[in-house]
Design an enzyme around this catalytic site. Structure first.
Site: not given
Lengths: 300, 300
Positions: B94, B98, B108, B112, B173
């Site tokens: 993983s 940044h 990103h 897996r 949201h």
């Protein structure tokens, strides 16, 4: 149910008034910043008034929200909340103050009244998150809440609410509490007038619990390094609020206003990989001495 | 089940090797920083090797994790994952990069292999999060993944994985995707060798998908204001990872190493209350033009 309406009206009036009074005190205390006001409506019912001060003299970010909302909870979420069905109402005031100076603690308080189906209850609390902790501050904060609790009959109980706060504001993935605690209570059911008197007493005591601490620290000089530590610790605050905080999750899942809910997040934050304070430093002291639940109110 | 052991061994060997190769490329590319290495053991079984570069020349924070863990999932959590019982194994790599320069996108990727009870599957993907987006970058990133997918038979399917990525990296949201997408896939079951060939191809293509974009932007001049916008947008990255990201939640809930899991969080972040970019600005362009799912791979 008509009782609930009348009671909710009285609770909402109090919370709205408390917001105004707290904002007035904090604006004067800040000594430079002004609170802006945003009123908002919730598509599903109700709305609120957010008051936020950004880039003040004392407060880098201070938010004091009032809201009064109603509607239907999502099915999944409704199952996790007491009371029949999905219809709910909620009114409350919620505040988070992020001071600029790392020697001044961050503070959070929230007082609320909820109804769902046949149930109605009060919830709330206040907790302190210092970066460079002082024994006298922590004792003062806890003694104020202890005194408030002793003025009211059961189910109000400082020892229980203090432990509830320690248990609630805890980050399992860090094995660490968020701060030095305070009080936390939820699902307080019983005589409305009696519980409402307690919640009013608690709400009215917030300024006394926090402002004296902030006053004696806010003009102290601090270093870049202390500021960096504050920003790292603020990362834990973000982790708690986004992963665990029920108020945040409740708000986001019931269609609350995102900017008002997330006004609790600190203005500047850093995440440094595997940061560890030097043994014996004041930064290590915070973690080793203060981030351990203790009977602060019993100390002198 | 003995097949699972042999297959897991091969997958783990590949992921471990991929970590090393990606780290070597990124360290050279950074041009200043060095990756540190931390090996860790998981109390419940297994462990990992985290490689993190902090305060590099190009990367402000870059983390490339390898892990190979096994044990029992918590009861609640086990119910949400396919396969019988609670015994699981997971191995993967993983990474989150940044960059310091706001003109360079964050990226990103994760690949897996998991087993639980009678089930075993591959998951993973890669997605790009620009602050100041460029059409050619977004098209390049998507075309690389499209090309990888076309080299493999069903169930591999770029269109499906692209949409899955858009659906997954979404903040309800905020009503906003995290970035410009890429590919995402999970629960890929079937012929191990065939799926493993796809995952290896994807893992081996990461550098080609990202480094050319970073190379053409990393030395461009940027302003304080662009940096501030990057820090605000990074707040959305934190919100996604802590509220919604399954990998983060999986790691924290299965007793993974907190610092390795949260190495994905950006180094410096800000939350400004109710921030809105000026209409017509490049900041508004990101949101209005790029944070909308589009068929980038079909464009020129």
């Amino acid at each position: 149910m008509s009782d609930f309406n009348e009671q909710r009206g009285r609770a909402a009036d109090y919370f709205r008034d408390l917001q105004g009074r707290v904002v007035a005190v904090l604006e004067e205390f800040d000594g430079g910043g002004k609170f802006r006001e945003d009123t908002w409506e919730r598509p599903g019912g109700g709305g609120g008034r957010s008051r936020v001060l950004a880039e003040g003299k004392t407060f880098e970010k201070a938010g004091v929200n009032f809201s009064e909302v109603h509607g239907q909870m999502a099915e999944d979420f409704a199952k996790q909340v007491p009371g029949e069905g999905r219809d709910f109402t909620a009114t409350g005031v919620s505040l988070v103050l992020h001071p600029r100076n790392p020697l001044v603690p961050t503070v959070h308080a929230n007082f609320r009244y909820l109804t769902k189906g046949d149930k109605s209850w009060f919830g709330g609390g206040a907790d302190l998150t210092p970066y460079y902790a002082n024994r006298e501050d922590v004792i003062h904060f806890h003694k104020v809440w202890q005194l408030v609790c002793t003025r009211h009959p059961a189910p109000v109980d400082y020892a229980r609410f203090k432990k509830w706060c320690d248990d609630y504001f805890y980050l399992p993935h860090r094995g660490e509490p968020r701060g030095v605690g305070g009080i936390f209570f939820d699902y307080l059911e019983g005589d409305f007038d009696q519980l409402f008197a307690f919640v009013r007493d608690a709400g009215d005591s917030f300024v006394e619990a926090y402002v004296p601490i902030a006053r004696r620290r806010k003009d102290m000089a601090y270093t870049e390094q202390q500021r960096a530590f504050q920003e790292c610790r603020r990362g834990r605050y973000v982790e708690f609020n986004l992963i665990y905080d029920r108020g945040t999750i409740f708000g986001l899942k019931t269609g609350g206003r995102t900017e008002s809910i997330l006004m609790s997040l600190p203005p500047r934050v850093r995440w440094e990989y595997d940061y560890r304070p030097e043994p014996g430093s004041p930064e290590a002291e915070l973690i080793e001495t203060y981030l351990k639940p203790q009977d602060w109110a019993e100390m002198e």
